[in-house]
Motif scaffolding. Structure first.
Motif, PDB file in Angstrom:
ATOM      1  N   VAL A 260       5.778  -4.813  22.770  1.00 28.19           N
ATOM      2  CA  VAL A 260       5.786  -4.315  24.047  1.00 28.19           C
ATOM      3  C   VAL A 260       4.982  -2.841  24.350  1.00 28.19           C
ATOM      4  O   VAL A 260       4.078  -2.938  25.179  1.00 28.19           O
ATOM      5  N   GLY A 261       5.103  -2.073  23.310  1.00 24.78           N
ATOM      6  CA  GLY A 261       4.446  -0.757  23.665  1.00 24.78           C
ATOM      7  C   GLY A 261       2.911  -0.893  23.526  1.00 24.78           C
ATOM      8  O   GLY A 261       2.182  -0.662  24.544  1.00 24.78           O
ATOM      9  N   PRO A 262       2.281  -1.371  22.473  1.00 25.25           N
ATOM     10  CA  PRO A 262       0.781  -1.689  22.334  1.00 25.25           C
ATOM     11  C   PRO A 262       0.341  -2.669  23.568  1.00 25.25           C
ATOM     12  O   PRO A 262      -0.685  -2.186  23.818  1.00 25.25           O
ATOM     13  N   SER A 263       0.788  -3.527  23.879  1.00 21.46           N
ATOM     14  CA  SER A 263       0.520  -4.539  24.760  1.00 21.46           C
ATOM     15  C   SER A 263       0.413  -4.130  26.058  1.00 21.46           C
ATOM     16  O   SER A 263      -0.640  -3.883  27.021  1.00 21.46           O
ATOM     17  N   MET A 264       1.309  -3.078  26.324  1.00 22.80           N
ATOM     18  CA  MET A 264       1.645  -2.403  27.792  1.00 22.80           C
ATOM     19  C   MET A 264       0.510  -1.260  27.726  1.00 22.80           C
ATOM     20  O   MET A 264      -0.312  -1.147  28.714  1.00 22.80           O
ATOM     21  N   ALA A 265       0.308  -0.452  26.805  1.00 18.30           N
ATOM     22  CA  ALA A 265      -0.845   0.694  26.840  1.00 18.30           C
ATOM     23  C   ALA A 265      -2.235  -0.147  26.834  1.00 18.30           C
ATOM     24  O   ALA A 265      -2.951   0.510  27.658  1.00 18.30           O
ATOM     25  N   SER A 266      -2.630  -0.898  25.897  1.00 16.86           N
ATOM     26  CA  SER A 266      -3.800  -1.496  26.098  1.00 16.86           C
ATOM     27  C   SER A 266      -4.238  -2.381  27.307  1.00 16.86           C
ATOM     28  O   SER A 266      -5.208  -2.178  27.963  1.00 16.86           O
ATOM     29  N   GLY A 267      -3.149  -3.167  28.051  1.00 15.19           N
ATOM     30  CA  GLY A 267      -3.245  -3.653  28.975  1.00 15.19           C
ATOM     31  C   GLY A 267      -3.480  -2.981  30.372  1.00 15.19           C
ATOM     32  O   GLY A 267      -4.347  -2.923  31.088  1.00 15.19           O
ATOM     33  N   ALA A 268      -2.719  -1.770  30.657  1.00 16.69           N
ATOM     34  CA  ALA A 268      -2.618  -0.923  31.463  1.00 16.69           C
ATOM     35  C   ALA A 268      -4.141  -0.262  31.226  1.00 16.69           C
ATOM     36  O   ALA A 268      -4.734   0.057  32.546  1.00 16.69           O
ATOM     37  N   LEU A 269      -4.510   0.167  30.110  1.00 13.12           N
ATOM     38  CA  LEU A 269      -5.666   1.051  30.034  1.00 13.12           C
ATOM     39  C   LEU A 269      -7.082   0.214  30.423  1.00 13.12           C
ATOM     40  O   LEU A 269      -7.895   0.683  31.059  1.00 13.12           O
ATOM     41  N   TRP A 270      -6.959  -0.933  29.874  1.00 11.43           N
ATOM     42  CA  TRP A 270      -8.169  -2.170  30.317  1.00 11.43           C
ATOM     43  C   TRP A 270      -7.909  -2.410  31.705  1.00 11.43           C
ATOM     44  O   TRP A 270      -9.133  -2.408  32.295  1.00 11.43           O
ATOM     45  N   GLN A 271      -6.917  -2.369  32.183  1.00 10.22           N
ATOM     46  CA  GLN A 271      -6.885  -2.714  33.782  1.00 10.22           C
ATOM     47  C   GLN A 271      -7.446  -1.718  34.452  1.00 10.22           C
ATOM     48  O   GLN A 271      -8.151  -1.927  35.555  1.00 10.22           O
ATOM     49  N   PHE A 272      -7.236  -0.510  34.163  1.00 16.01           N
ATOM     50  CA  PHE A 272      -7.861   0.657  34.658  1.00 16.01           C
ATOM     51  C   PHE A 272      -9.262   0.844  34.354  1.00 16.01           C
ATOM     52  O   PHE A 272     -10.182   1.256  35.437  1.00 16.01           O
ATOM     53  N   CYS A 273      -9.629   0.836  33.220  1.00 18.93           N
ATOM     54  CA  CYS A 273     -11.113   1.078  32.852  1.00 18.93           C
ATOM     55  C   CYS A 273     -12.073  -0.005  32.952  1.00 18.93           C
ATOM     56  O   CYS A 273     -13.164   0.200  33.116  1.00 18.93           O
ATOM     57  N   TYR A 274     -11.648  -1.164  32.888  1.00 15.29           N
ATOM     58  CA  TYR A 274     -12.569  -2.393  32.931  1.00 15.29           C
ATOM     59  C   TYR A 274     -13.451  -2.170  34.311  1.00 15.29           C
ATOM     60  O   TYR A 274     -14.793  -2.444  34.152  1.00 15.29           O
ATOM     61  N   PRO A 275     -12.992  -2.113  35.574  1.00 13.24           N
ATOM     62  CA  PRO A 275     -13.954  -1.947  36.451  1.00 13.24           C
ATOM     63  C   PRO A 275     -14.739  -0.632  36.546  1.00 13.24           C
ATOM     64  O   PRO A 275     -16.058  -0.997  36.995  1.00 13.24           O
ATOM     65  N   ARG A 276     -14.311   0.289  35.752  1.00 12.71           N
ATOM     66  CA  ARG A 276     -15.116   1.501  35.871  1.00 12.71           C
ATOM     67  C   ARG A 276     -16.269   1.479  34.797  1.00 12.71           C
ATOM     68  O   ARG A 276     -17.422   1.840  35.007  1.00 12.71           O
ATOM     69  N   LEU A 277     -15.928   0.612  33.603  1.00 15.57           N
ATOM     70  CA  LEU A 277     -17.004   0.245  32.627  1.00 15.57           C
ATOM     71  C   LEU A 277     -18.116  -0.521  33.300  1.00 15.57           C
ATOM     72  O   LEU A 277     -19.166  -0.349  32.980  1.00 15.57           O
ATOM     73  N   LEU A 278     -17.482  -1.453  34.003  1.00 12.47           N
ATOM     74  CA  LEU A 278     -18.624  -2.420  34.670  1.00 12.47           C
ATOM     75  C   LEU A 278     -19.387  -1.739  35.549  1.00 12.47           C
ATOM     76  O   LEU A 278     -20.628  -1.722  35.800  1.00 12.47           O
ATOM     77  N   ALA A 279     -18.942  -0.717  36.248  1.00  9.12           N
ATOM     78  CA  ALA A 279     -19.830   0.007  37.293  1.00  9.12           C
ATOM     79  C   ALA A 279     -20.620   1.167  36.617  1.00  9.12           C
ATOM     80  O   ALA A 279     -21.873   1.018  37.019  1.00  9.12           O
ATOM     81  N   HIS A 280     -20.066   1.485  35.469  1.00  8.98           N
ATOM     82  CA  HIS A 280     -21.449   2.491  34.787  1.00  8.98           C
ATOM     83  C   HIS A 280     -22.299   1.365  34.097  1.00  8.98           C
ATOM     84  O   HIS A 280     -23.592   1.854  34.163  1.00  8.98           O
ATOM     85  N   HIS A 281     -22.027   0.304  33.593  1.00 12.06           N
ATOM     86  CA  HIS A 281     -22.874  -0.464  33.028  1.00 12.06           C
ATOM     87  C   HIS A 281     -23.915  -1.327  34.108  1.00 12.06           C
ATOM     88  O   HIS A 281     -25.200  -1.124  34.071  1.00 12.06           O
ATOM     89  N   ARG A 282     -23.239  -1.724  35.423  1.00 14.76           N
ATOM     90  CA  ARG A 282     -24.137  -2.089  36.222  1.00 14.76           C
ATOM     91  C   ARG A 282     -25.263  -0.834  36.769  1.00 14.76           C
ATOM     92  O   ARG A 282     -26.253  -1.309  37.458  1.00 14.76           O
ATOM     93  N   GLY A 283     -24.741   0.263  36.872  1.00 10.83           N
ATOM     94  CA  GLY A 283     -25.559   1.503  37.447  1.00 10.83           C
ATOM     95  C   GLY A 283     -26.331   2.057  36.152  1.00 10.83           C
ATOM     96  O   GLY A 283     -27.024   2.981  36.775  1.00 10.83           O
TER      97      GLY A 283
END
Length: 419
Positions: A260-283
């Motif tokens: 529960v703990g690791p999957s919640m932490a990784s899932g929430a971080l990835w949900q938040f960071c994924y569009p930001r990482l994509l934006a930096h890559h596209r830019g």
């Protein structure tokens, strides 16, 4: 089109992300409470093996298609046309999924060994793959409140529909798996409607889905998904080799608590960071993207360390409250498995950076290395020294240090696929 996300971790976007994770966490706790009172350990172990095979679609036969959807749907000139072409491309791998399930049944891995179990597994695996693709697509658009609704719906139905089936029927693995199938079908329909709603109508007849890119994703992520499937199922598979059915049920419950703990932490971080990482890559802001990826990993490690301390403090209070007396033997497995899943979810975050960089071949190499270390060590212990399983789970995250070092060295390479 959402505004380009900032490089800060402080954001109001955490509200819907946190709310979705809170619902998932609460559903999981209530589910554990009811499971230990309504489901026998033997049935819990067999149901756990069924769940370990459900990702055959999402992680194996349709893995490349799912990654392609998460990476390209949001940027398609005509999203609805993309969805239609993507669904057509998803038909051929469905035959491979049927073959994989038939092979699984022939090898005796599917329990119970009935036609109903095979049909339930196919339905759950296929609809689960669709639901995952659609929700990852929603996440790529930074529609956090929509994703919160999907997460809430998926968590609640996944937890309570199988238990409702047990309550109505009096128990059994067939009731549990049947309830899960209903969840999977409903989840795919709801997430599919969300994707369609976020796809404006267009006069275009085709999205010109890039076949070369799609082929590269299917080839690379088939093997990458096979490795991920092994990592996710290795605890239950190894326990089934080393332990009897009742003990397997104890490990299954412990794994549910520990993940529960690791999957919640990784899932929430990835949900938040994924569009930001994509934006930096596209830019074309590669250095900023790397710094943000490093920050994501540091935050994840800190959250896992804090979560492990809190879990150690809570475990003595769980018997009699959250966990019934029938599942007391599961308690000693929880902390070692928490450590194992912390490493496993950390490996997923490391691979995620390579997905953003559109480098499936590199992702495959790192997945192979991580699997050889995490799953290989677990399988070796189960076969050669079953009493050392818990010790290995404790130490397993340290084995990923070479993978992280190799990732940092590999960042400067220019490998990619046609987009």
């Amino acid at each position: 089109m959402p505004a380009r996300p900032s490089n800060r971790l402080h954001s109001r976007d955490w509200l819907p992300i946190g709310l979705g994770q809170l619902v998932a966490f609460t559903s999981g706790l209530v589910g554990v409470h009811l499971t230990t009172r309504w489901v026998r350990p033997e049935d819990a172990g067999t149901y756990g093996l069924f769940l370990s095979l459900v990702p055959l679609g999402a992680m194996l036969t349709h893995a490349g298609l799912i990654k392609h959807f998460s990476r390209h749907w949001a940027g398609a000139s005509d999203r609805r046309a993309y969805v239609r072409e993507w669904l057509q491309a998803a038909i051929p791998p469905t035959g491979v999924l049927l073959g994989a399930i038939a092979l699984t049944a022939a090898l005796g891995l599917l329990q119970p060994r009935t036609g109903w179990a095979a049909a339930a597994l196919f339905a759950a695996a296929m609809t689960g793959a669709l639901a995952l693709a659609f929700q990852l697509g929603v996440q790529s658009t930074a529609r956090f409140w929509t994703d919160c609704g999907l997460t809430t719906f998926g968590s609640a139905t996944r937890t309570f529909l199988p238990l409702l089936a047990v309550w109505l029927s009096g128990g059994g693995v067939s009731a549990l798996s049947g309830g899960y199938v209903v969840h999977a079908v409903a989840y795919a329909l709801v997430s599919g409607l969300a994707v369609w709603h976020l796809s404006p109508a267009s006069a275009s007849a085709s999205a010109n889905l890039p076949s070369s890119s799609l082929h590269s994703y299917q080839t690379s992520f088939f093997f990458n998904g096979a490795l991920a499937l092994i990592n996710q199922g290795i605890v239950r598979w190894s326990a089934s080799l080393a332990l009897d059915d009742a003990a397997l049920g104890q490990v299954t419950l412990a794994a549910s608590l520990a993940a529960v703990g690791p999957s919640m932490a990784s899932g929430a971080l990835w949900q938040f960071c994924y569009p930001r990482l994509l934006a930096h890559h596209r830019g074309a802001d590669r250095n900023r993207m790397r710094r943000f990826a490093d920050l994501m990993l540091v935050v994840y490690l800190g959250v896992c360390a804090l979560g492990g301390v809190l879990l150690a403090m809570l475990l003595p209070r769980l018997p009699g409250t959250l966990i019934s007396a029938a599942y007391l033997p599961a308690i000693p497995y929880v902390l070692p498995l928490f450590s194992f899943y912390a490493g496993l979810c950390g490996l997923t975050l490391l691979q995620g950076e390579l997905l953003v960089l559109d480098r499936p071949q590199s992702a495959l190499r790192f997945a192979a290395g991580g699997t050889a270390l995490l799953a290989g060590g677990t399988a070796a212990c189960a076969l050669l020294a079953p009493t050392a399983l818990a010790d290995w789970w404790w130490l397993s995250p340290a084995a990923l240090l070479p993978v992280w070092i190799a990732l940092r060295r590999d960042r400067g390479n220019g490998e990619g696929v046609t987009t």
